[in-house]
Design an enzyme around this catalytic site. Structure first.
Site, mmCIF file in Angstrom:
data_model
loop_
_atom_site.group_PDB
_atom_site.id
_atom_site.type_symbol
_atom_site.label_atom_id
_atom_site.label_comp_id
_atom_site.label_asym_id
_atom_site.label_seq_id
_atom_site.Cartn_x
_atom_site.Cartn_y
_atom_site.Cartn_z
ATOM 1 C CB CYS A 132 -1.336 -5.389 7.805
ATOM 2 S SG CYS A 132 0.099 -4.337 7.817
ATOM 3 C CE LYS A 167 5.764 -10.316 0.752
ATOM 4 N NZ LYS A 167 5.934 -11.544 1.569
#
Lengths: 308, 259
Positions: A132, A167
């Site tokens: 993000c 991740k």
């Protein structure tokens, strides 16, 4: 030959089989109840949870491509408060490992999410989505910057005793430096890969297919990239548990990831192709082991031989 | 639920329109008008995703799907032969609320697909629905027109046709028929069709203060509420999922300007 053992250990957890449903493709888990027995999954990773609810991007949000799909959902989710109140109680009753995926746009957001989930019944581990935008660095993704990934991981580890999986994004030259930074900051496992940045164009209308213009590519089209990155990280960081994903649609695909060095795998877009994919893939993996005289699925991990 | 259903028939009803008949007893038994299924047009990973299809009919353990060839997936489906099996899951989504007085069904083009089933169930519940159906052209669709006329006649419903080329019924748009129907006592609209038609229908409904249920389509990957691909702009803010809150929605719940 007796039934192979499917048990695997990864990042602080022991899973009954290595097939985990991936974040963003499995909702909050319960949506799949009519289609498979959630208790028999290796695990499931929730939709990415942010501090506040997110509505997501304007449509169109998805587009099918050759052997894949693009998505720009925009991390729509119910937010931390509703997740804890409405989703977690039912998840806590499941026998499979529930991993909560976290999404933040600043280090302190990740830390606050981890603090709120620490010690909650039903949460087996946390997975950090570092693909993000990092608002403090002008929106550049955390995941391309080893120092930013280390800072997020360290901040989360300081707030929780839960296993923390980081991740990684594949949108980097090499995932090794980022994986190393995460591990040095305390990550218990590395999940990879997230989606590859891509786009699709309607040539006749001369417009992008997605309202967001660009989106994340997933599905069988990205399996070679996922295998390569899992292999690279496993080679460079022996002993670090890796959770592999990208285009897994069959038991043999899962076996390939294990052989490349993953200790467990996640199935994402495969859940859309067939809502019972995770169960089928675990069954096919067991069958693969029988056919190839593999007594324990863990024997496959990192078992790649040199080129013939 | 998931099914592995045998194709009983895949009948061409017009130049690019087919009617698929599938042996899917469990899904057929649960299907309600306005719901849909996710159907893989062939086994395996190409095309990757299933496609949403509204339920055209469900009887005697069989499920009917009416579709037009619009892309690669439906092209592949149109070539599937009887005897072959296809994977599907459903029935999915919220269908039409049939607890309405003086319903008028409004269909535009392939939006007709869910409405014959809806009309049959309304009749079963003692209603007398009006049925308005608009097409761009009916040339090339003789078998389709016949099949629909016959099916609706079986339950005592006569279709009022409109066609933009004037080939059948009123020349022009189906919304002209709707405006008249609303003046003649139709009270509750159930509509399915292309977005410009639905916008016009929703505007007419608002003008007449008539409740209006619209069935919408959106690209979706899963059909079960998780991929969040099928977001429809909601009145106020945020989105509704075509597959969960829809595909049939009260037109007042949608933000038509953002659609």
């Amino acid at each position: 030959m007796s039934a192979p053992s499917l048990e695997t250990k990864v990042g602080g957890l022991t899973l009954q089989n290595p097939v985990i449903a991936a974040s963003g493709t499995f909702g909050y888990g319960l949506e799949y109840r009519p289609y498979l027995d959630l208790n028999r999954l290796g695990g499931l990773v929730t939709k990415g949870i942010s501090l506040e609810p997110r509505q997501g991007n304007p449509p169109p949000r998805i587009w099918e491509t050759a052997s894949g799909m693009l998505n720009a959902i925009g991390l729509a989710n119910v937010g931390l408060e509703r997740f804890i109140a409405e989703k977690l109680p039912a998840l806590a009753e499941l026998d499979c490992a529930v991993i909560v995926n976290l999404y933040g746009e600043a280090v302190d957001e990740f830390a606050a999410l981890a603090r709120a989930l620490d010690g909650r019944r039903g949460v087996a581990a946390l997975e950090l989505n570092v693909s993000c935008p990092n608002v403090k660095s002008g929106g550049m993704a955390f995941g391309v910057d080893p120092q930013a990934v280390a800072a997020v991981t360290r901040a989360v580890k300081a707030e929780t005793g839960l296993p923390v999986w980081v991740k990684l994004t594949p949108n980097v030259t090499s995932p090794v430096a980022v994986a190393q930074a995460a591990v040095q900051a305390g990550a218990d496992a590395i999940s990879l890969i997230n989606t590859l940045l891509g786009m699709a164009i309607d040539a006749r209308g001369r417009r992008p297919r997605l309202a967001n213009v660009v989106g994340g590519l997933s599905g069988p089209a990205i399996k070679p990239v996922g295998l390569r990155m899992v292999w690279q990280v496993a080679q460079a960081l022996p002993g670090v548990p890796v959770v592999g994903m990208g285009g897994i649609a069959s038991g043999e695909d899962a076996a390939e990831y294990l052989i490349a060095g993953a200790s467990a795998v996640q199935v994402g877009t495969g859940n859309f192709q067939d809502p019972a994919s995770c169960r089928r893939i675990a069954e096919e993996l067991a069958q693969f082991c029988v056919e190839n005289q593999v007594a324990r699925v863990s024997d496959l991990i990192g078992s790649l031989r040199p080129p013939a | 639920m998931t099914a592995w259903a045998r194709i009983a028939e895949n009948l061409r009803l017009g130049q690019d329109v087919f009617r698929l008949r599938l042996e899917a007893p469990e899904i057929a038994a649960q299907a309600r008008p306005g719901q849909f299924v996710m159907l893989k047009v062939r086994h395996g990973g190409d095309p990757l995703l299933a496609r949403p299809f509204s339920i055209h009919g469900a009887e005697n353990g069989e499920l009917f799907i009416l579709y037009r060839v619009v892309g690669r997936g439906t092209k592949i489906l149109s070539m599937a032969r009887p005897g072959k099996n296809l994977a599907l899951w459903g029935p999915l989504g919220r269908g039409f609320d049939l607890g309405v007085a003086n319903p008028v069904l409004v269909a535009g083009g392939m939006g007709m697909a869910p409405l014959p089933f809806t009309a049959e169930e309304l009749v079963r519940e003692g209603k007398r629905p009006a049925f308005l159906l608009g097409m761009l052209t009916t040339g090339g669709y003789v078998a389709l027109v016949d099949a629909l006329d016959k099916r609706l006649k079986n339950v005592g419903v006569a279709i009022s046709w409109a066609s933009e080329d004037g080939g059948l019924g009123r020349k022009g748009l189906v919304t002209a028929l709707l405006a008249e129907a609303l003046q003649n006592g139709a009270a509750h609209i159930l509509a399915c069709g292309p977005l410009p038609m639905l916008k016009a229908v929703a505007a007419l409904a608002a003008e007449h203060g008539a409740p209006c249920q619209v069935s919408l389509e959106a690209p979706m990957a899963c059909g079960i509420g998780v991929c969040l691909g099928c977001a429809l702009p909601a009145a106020g803010e945020g989105y509704l999922r075509a597959c969960q809150e829809g595909p049939v929605l009260d037109s007042a719940r949608l933000d038509w300007a953002r659609l």
